[in-house]
Design an enzyme around this catalytic site. Structure first.
Site, PDB file in Angstrom:
ATOM      1  N   CYS A   1      50.667  46.233  53.430  1.00  0.00           N
ATOM      2  CA  CYS A   1      48.445  46.594  54.047  1.00  0.00           C
ATOM      3  C   CYS A   1      48.445  46.423  55.325  1.00  0.00           C
ATOM      4  CB  CYS A   1      46.506  45.150  53.470  1.00  0.00           C
ATOM      5  SG  CYS A   1      45.931  45.505  53.465  1.00  0.00           S
TER       6      CYS A   1
ATOM      7  N   CYS B   1      45.031  44.396  55.982  1.00  0.00           N
ATOM      8  CA  CYS B   1      45.415  42.368  56.102  1.00  0.00           C
ATOM      9  C   CYS B   1      46.809  41.861  57.304  1.00  0.00           C
ATOM     10  CB  CYS B   1      45.712  42.843  55.443  1.00  0.00           C
ATOM     11  SG  CYS B   1      45.297  43.142  54.126  1.00  0.00           S
ATOM     12  N   ASP B   2      47.839  42.369  57.508  1.00  0.00           N
ATOM     13  CA  ASP B   2      48.853  42.276  58.432  1.00  0.00           C
ATOM     14  C   ASP B   2      49.464  42.814  59.617  1.00  0.00           C
ATOM     15  OD1 ASP B   2      48.922  40.211  55.776  1.00  0.00           O
ATOM     16  OD2 ASP B   2      49.965  41.906  54.912  1.00  0.00           O
TER      17      ASP B   2
HETATM   18  C1  LIG Z   1      50.010  40.577  49.686  1.00  0.00           C
HETATM   19  C2  LIG Z   1      48.700  41.298  50.433  1.00  0.00           C
HETATM   20  C3  LIG Z   1      47.168  40.661  50.646  1.00  0.00           C
HETATM   21  C4  LIG Z   1      46.319  40.912  51.388  1.00  0.00           C
HETATM   22  N1  LIG Z   1      45.520  40.315  52.519  1.00  0.00           N
HETATM   23  C5  LIG Z   1      44.317  40.749  52.631  1.00  0.00           C
HETATM   24  C6  LIG Z   1      43.689  39.804  53.650  1.00  0.00           C
HETATM   25  O1  LIG Z   1      44.735  39.470  55.085  1.00  0.00           O
HETATM   26  N2  LIG Z   1      42.836  40.091  53.563  1.00  0.00           N
HETATM   27  C7  LIG Z   1      41.858  40.882  52.881  1.00  0.00           C
HETATM   28  O2  LIG Z   1      40.711  40.925  53.816  1.00  0.00           O
HETATM   29  N3  LIG Z   1      42.568  42.033  51.508  1.00  0.00           N
HETATM   30  C8  LIG Z   1      43.831  41.568  52.031  1.00  0.00           C
HETATM   31  N4  LIG Z   1      44.071  41.983  51.128  1.00  0.00           N
HETATM   32  C9  LIG Z   1      43.141  43.109  50.427  1.00  0.00           C
HETATM   33  C10 LIG Z   1      42.739  41.925  49.097  1.00  0.00           C
HETATM   34  O3  LIG Z   1      43.513  41.091  48.441  1.00  0.00           O
HETATM   35  C11 LIG Z   1      42.255  42.418  47.814  1.00  0.00           C
HETATM   36  O4  LIG Z   1      41.177  43.640  48.654  1.00  0.00           O
HETATM   37  C12 LIG Z   1      41.135  41.941  47.183  1.00  0.00           C
HETATM   38  O5  LIG Z   1      41.928  40.760  46.319  1.00  0.00           O
HETATM   39  C13 LIG Z   1      41.061  43.011  45.362  1.00  0.00           C
HETATM   40  O6  LIG Z   1      39.570  41.770  45.006  1.00  0.00           O
HETATM   41  P1  LIG Z   1      39.490  42.188  43.727  1.00  0.00           P
HETATM   42  O7  LIG Z   1      38.461  40.296  42.806  1.00  0.00           O
HETATM   43  O8  LIG Z   1      39.125  43.629  43.729  1.00  0.00           O
HETATM   44  O9  LIG Z   1      40.982  41.800  42.499  1.00  0.00           O
HETATM   45  P2  LIG Z   1      42.137  41.042  42.934  1.00  0.00           P
HETATM   46  O10 LIG Z   1      41.630  39.941  43.913  1.00  0.00           O
HETATM   47  O11 LIG Z   1      42.784  41.765  42.123  1.00  0.00           O
HETATM   48  O12 LIG Z   1      41.618  39.792  41.042  1.00  0.00           O
HETATM   49  C14 LIG Z   1      41.793  40.585  40.587  1.00  0.00           C
HETATM   50  C15 LIG Z   1      41.279  39.809  38.809  1.00  0.00           C
HETATM   51  O13 LIG Z   1      41.023  40.573  37.583  1.00  0.00           O
HETATM   52  C16 LIG Z   1      41.917  39.638  36.975  1.00  0.00           C
HETATM   53  N5  LIG Z   1      42.623  40.541  35.302  1.00  0.00           N
HETATM   54  C17 LIG Z   1      43.494  41.594  35.989  1.00  0.00           C
HETATM   55  N6  LIG Z   1      43.092  41.589  34.513  1.00  0.00           N
HETATM   56  C18 LIG Z   1      42.754  40.954  33.423  1.00  0.00           C
HETATM   57  C19 LIG Z   1      42.146  41.186  32.744  1.00  0.00           C
HETATM   58  N7  LIG Z   1      42.667  42.127  30.998  1.00  0.00           N
HETATM   59  N8  LIG Z   1      41.644  40.475  31.806  1.00  0.00           N
HETATM   60  C20 LIG Z   1      41.092  39.124  32.731  1.00  0.00           C
HETATM   61  N9  LIG Z   1      40.921  39.344  33.690  1.00  0.00           N
HETATM   62  C21 LIG Z   1      41.571  40.328  34.529  1.00  0.00           C
HETATM   63  C22 LIG Z   1      43.786  39.625  37.145  1.00  0.00           C
HETATM   64  O14 LIG Z   1      43.552  38.146  36.711  1.00  0.00           O
HETATM   65  C23 LIG Z   1      42.513  39.193  39.130  1.00  0.00           C
HETATM   66  O15 LIG Z   1      41.918  37.700  38.974  1.00  0.00           O
HETATM   67  C24 LIG Z   1      45.442  41.437  50.828  1.00  0.00           C
HETATM   68  C25 LIG Z   1      45.967  41.786  49.703  1.00  0.00           C
HETATM   69  C26 LIG Z   1      47.727  42.287  49.085  1.00  0.00           C
HETATM   70  C27 LIG Z   1      48.902  42.303  47.660  1.00  0.00           C
END
Ligand SMILES: Cc1cc2nc3c(=O)[nH]c(=O)nc-3n(C[C@H](O)[C@H](O)[C@H](O)COP(=O)(O)OP(=O)(O)OC[C@H]3O[C@@H](n4cnc5c(N)ncnc54)[C@H](O)[C@@H]3O)c2cc1C
Length: 311
Positions: A136, A139-140
């Site tokens: 990303c 992000c980084d």
């Molecule tokens: C290495 C890295 C660095 C990043 N740095 C940044 C940053 O600096 N700033 C920024 O804004 N964004 C950053 N991002 C992007 C950011 O992390 C994502 O956009 C954000 O976390 C997405 O949020 P979400 O809630 O959609 O999903 P996620 O954070 O992916 O959460 C998904 C959730 O769903 C749960 N889940 C999945 N399947 C199931 C199931 N079957 N039953 C129950 N629960 C389930 C998982 O356990 C998890 O808790 C980064 C991403 C990565 C990979």
């Protein structure tokens, strides 16, 4: 909790799920949130977050997500440490089966299961994640100011990442396994213009074979280019080869696009093809993929669910 019919169940504990928890709690919907295998979501392994509004002082992803989870809990969201293994979403009562075998019945569901970035799958990559390996640039990228970095991929996302990085990095190498690109021509032309200025360089017909480092940080990549093995010294590498939405469970229940992202906007912003089922965050967003946009869509999904229940 008894076996009553719930108002809303949130699947996922990342920024989208937690924000949905905050809003559905404050709407007195008594939400239940299933954390999944990765409590706090994708951010928890990120050492510093600098772009979440209000979170100054570069908190770790773990600390930020701990606060978001505590916030939802403090307002009344009930967290269950389990995952959904089966989802029956059609009709007015939805049934979710958890890994423990427990079944939850609910009138609305907010899916916030995220998407996992695809990484390169080469030796050294796991060791240097967060220490030079990223998926990303938004992000980084800031951590690589003035440094030389590489982006791997040939689609529009790779070009967007590379162009973004040319604004802060000394040079950006775009590594692609073929000669031609799937990216939009306008993006290709823009990066070619940067290459003409010496800010970018194309490394084509090349495959990354290994990520090298000094034990602390990434120092370069081993490439195979047209049969020849060479080393490219860079401080960072950004994998831009796509994301895998975590939506397999729902494929027979709601409409997904060809890459598995949940299709939303069916009557309200976060509504899916099935009435009473809403989606938020990276599982339904192939473009923005940020913590703040995920939290924002979690808020919208919660409000959509509230309005659905009131109708
Ligand atoms: C290495 C890295 C660095 C990043 N740095 C940044 C940053 O600096 N700033 C920024 O804004 N964004 C950053 N991002 C992007 C950011 O992390 C994502 O956009 C954000 O976390 C997405 O949020 P979400 O809630 O959609 O999903 P996620 O954070 O992916 O959460 C998904 C959730 O769903 C749960 N889940 C999945 N399947 C199931 C199931 N079957 N039953 C129950 N629960 C389930 C998982 O356990 C998890 O808790 C980064 C991403 C990565 C990979």
């Amino acid at each position: 909790m008894t076996d009553e019919l719930l108002n809303t169940v949130i699947i996922g504990s990342g920024p989208a799920g937690c924000a949905a928890g905050v809003y559905t709690s404050r709407a007195n919907l008594k939400p239940v949130l299933i954390t999944g295998d990765n409590p706090g979501g994708q951010l928890v392994t990120t050492p510093e977050i600098e772009n979440y509004p209000g979170a100054m002082g570069s908190p770790s992803g773990f600390d930020l997500m701990e606060k978001l989870q505590q916030h939802a809990k403090s307002l009344g969201t009930e967290f269950i440490s389990d995952k959904v293994v089966k989802a029956e979403l059609k009709g007015p009562v939805k049934t979710l089966t958890l890994g423990s075998g427990r079944m939850l019945k609910t009138r609305t569901v907010i899916i916030a299961t995220g998407a996992a970035p695809r990484y390169l799958g080469v030796p050294g990559e796991d060791q240097y994640k967060g220490k030079g390996v990223s998926a990303c640039a938004t992000c980084d990228g800031f951590f690589f100011r003035g440094k030389e970095v590489a982006v791997v991929g040939g689609g529009s996302a790779a070009f967007v990442e590379a162009l973004f990085l040319t604004q802060m990095c000394a040079k950006v190498y775009l590594i692609h396994r073929r000669e031609g690109f799937r990216a939009e021509a306008v993006l290709v032309d823009k990066l070619k213009a940067k290459a003409a200025e010496g800010k970018a360089e194309f490394v084509l017909n090349a495959i990354v074979q290994e990520v090298k480092g000094d034990g602390e940080r990434l120092t370069g990549l081993v490439l195979k280019q047209q049969g020849e093995v060479k080393e490219l010294p860079v401080s960072g590498v950004f994998a831009a080869i796509g994301h895998l939405p975590q939506t397999e469970l729902f494929k027979d229940e709601i409409e997904l696009d060809k890459d598995g992202f949940i299709v939303i906007g069916k009557g309200s912003a976060q509504a899916t093809s099935e009435p009473g089922v809403f989606a938020a965050g990276d599982c339904s967003d192939r473009i923005y993929r940020q913590a703040i946009t995920s939290a924002g869509s979690g808020c919208k999904a919660a409000l959509d669910a509230e309005h659905f229940l009131l109708a």
